[in-house]
Design a protein around this motif. Sequence first.
Motif, PDB file in Angstrom:
ATOM      1  N   TYR A  54       2.267   1.714  -3.490  1.00  0.00           N
ATOM      2  CA  TYR A  54       1.230   2.245  -4.378  1.00  0.00           C
ATOM      3  C   TYR A  54       1.181   3.769  -4.293  1.00  0.00           C
ATOM      4  O   TYR A  54       1.050   4.456  -5.303  1.00  0.00           O
ATOM      5  CB  TYR A  54      -0.122   1.642  -3.994  1.00  0.00           C
ATOM      6  N   SER A  65      -9.918  -5.689   0.873  1.00  0.00           N
ATOM      7  CA  SER A  65      -9.789  -4.471   1.688  1.00  0.00           C
ATOM      8  C   SER A  65      -8.606  -3.613   1.239  1.00  0.00           C
ATOM      9  O   SER A  65      -7.700  -3.349   2.010  1.00  0.00           O
ATOM     10  CB  SER A  65      -9.653  -4.839   3.168  1.00  0.00           C
ATOM     11  N   GLY A  66      -8.601  -3.211  -0.020  1.00  0.00           N
ATOM     12  CA  GLY A  66      -7.573  -2.305  -0.530  1.00  0.00           C
ATOM     13  C   GLY A  66      -6.363  -3.018  -1.103  1.00  0.00           C
ATOM     14  O   GLY A  66      -6.382  -4.230  -1.341  1.00  0.00           O
ATOM     15  N   ILE A  67      -5.311  -2.261  -1.322  1.00  0.00           N
ATOM     16  CA  ILE A  67      -4.076  -2.797  -1.918  1.00  0.00           C
ATOM     17  C   ILE A  67      -3.500  -3.875  -1.005  1.00  0.00           C
ATOM     18  O   ILE A  67      -3.217  -3.623   0.168  1.00  0.00           O
ATOM     19  CB  ILE A  67      -3.022  -1.682  -2.116  1.00  0.00           C
ATOM     20  N   SER A  68      -3.313  -5.069  -1.570  1.00  0.00           N
ATOM     21  CA  SER A  68      -2.766  -6.159  -0.765  1.00  0.00           C
ATOM     22  C   SER A  68      -1.736  -6.996  -1.526  1.00  0.00           C
ATOM     23  O   SER A  68      -1.190  -7.945  -0.963  1.00  0.00           O
ATOM     24  CB  SER A  68      -3.900  -7.068  -0.273  1.00  0.00           C
ATOM     25  N   HIS A  69      -1.469  -6.647  -2.779  1.00  0.00           N
ATOM     26  CA  HIS A  69      -0.487  -7.405  -3.559  1.00  0.00           C
ATOM     27  C   HIS A  69       0.165  -6.476  -4.574  1.00  0.00           C
ATOM     28  O   HIS A  69      -0.476  -5.573  -5.113  1.00  0.00           O
ATOM     29  CB  HIS A  69      -1.155  -8.579  -4.275  1.00  0.00           C
ATOM     30  N   ASN A  84      -6.016  -5.997  -5.326  1.00  0.00           N
ATOM     31  CA  ASN A  84      -6.763  -6.173  -4.090  1.00  0.00           C
ATOM     32  C   ASN A  84      -7.129  -7.652  -4.022  1.00  0.00           C
ATOM     33  O   ASN A  84      -8.057  -8.091  -4.702  1.00  0.00           O
ATOM     34  CB  ASN A  84      -8.014  -5.299  -4.098  1.00  0.00           C
ATOM     35  N   THR A  85      -6.403  -8.411  -3.232  1.00  0.00           N
ATOM     36  CA  THR A  85      -6.639  -9.853  -3.126  1.00  0.00           C
ATOM     37  C   THR A  85      -7.399 -10.234  -1.857  1.00  0.00           C
ATOM     38  O   THR A  85      -7.764 -11.388  -1.693  1.00  0.00           O
ATOM     39  CB  THR A  85      -5.301 -10.624  -3.154  1.00  0.00           C
ATOM     40  N   THR A  86      -7.618  -9.272  -0.982  1.00  0.00           N
ATOM     41  CA  THR A  86      -8.249  -9.570   0.311  1.00  0.00           C
ATOM     42  C   THR A  86      -9.620  -8.910   0.470  1.00  0.00           C
ATOM     43  O   THR A  86     -10.317  -9.175   1.442  1.00  0.00           O
ATOM     44  CB  THR A  86      -7.364  -9.085   1.467  1.00  0.00           C
ATOM     45  N   SER A  98       0.832  -1.214   0.000  1.00  0.00           N
ATOM     46  CA  SER A  98       0.000   0.000   0.000  1.00  0.00           C
ATOM     47  C   SER A  98       0.863   1.261   0.000  1.00  0.00           C
ATOM     48  O   SER A  98       0.530   2.252  -0.662  1.00  0.00           O
ATOM     49  CB  SER A  98      -0.975   0.004   1.176  1.00  0.00           C
ATOM     50  N   VAL A 114      -5.968  -3.213  -9.426  1.00  0.00           N
ATOM     51  CA  VAL A 114      -6.397  -1.926  -8.864  1.00  0.00           C
ATOM     52  C   VAL A 114      -5.765  -0.761  -9.616  1.00  0.00           C
ATOM     53  O   VAL A 114      -6.415   0.232  -9.908  1.00  0.00           O
ATOM     54  CB  VAL A 114      -6.044  -1.828  -7.361  1.00  0.00           C
ATOM     55  N   ARG A 160      -8.820  -8.538  -9.968  1.00  0.00           N
ATOM     56  CA  ARG A 160      -8.302  -7.940  -8.746  1.00  0.00           C
ATOM     57  C   ARG A 160      -7.358  -6.757  -8.979  1.00  0.00           C
ATOM     58  O   ARG A 160      -6.872  -6.149  -8.042  1.00  0.00           O
ATOM     59  CB  ARG A 160      -7.608  -9.018  -7.908  1.00  0.00           C
TER      60      ARG A 160
END
Length: 146
Positions: A77, A101-105, A97-99, A74, A140, A138
């Motif tokens: 990003y 809830s926002g940037i996760s990968h 967004n893999t979860t 995050s 973003v 996914r």
Amino acid sequence: MRKVLTAFFSMIILLAFSSGNVFAANEEDTTVAENIIESAEKYIGTPYGGEFDCSGYVYKVFSENGIELPRSSSSQYKHGESVEKENLQKGDLVFFNTTGSGISHVGIYIGDNKFIHSASSIGVSISKLNDPYYWGKRYVGAAKVL
């Protein structure tokens, strides 16, 4: 008339010299991007979590090339300049967004609609950006950090 011609030729000369500098900068960025991709590829097959997670992998690859990045996906990003998907260049960072809830990968764009990343399921590997089964849904955004 003479002033108009002088101004015209001055503009032509100015544009010729300035575009040469732009080309040199783009050439340098391309070399750095190729070096980053080369560094990234040497880790293919490295398991996720042992040596690093996705953002740790990106952090390590860029660090090996003298480029400092924040540690989390995050933060990475927010660090770069936003890039539209159709304008991606080699070395740009791509985010997912893999979860839910926002940037996760995060991964590194390597061209030809592909990116290299450390995936929790298979470790460092290359995937298609627009994979209709997983990554495409996914995606973003992307950031230029070079």
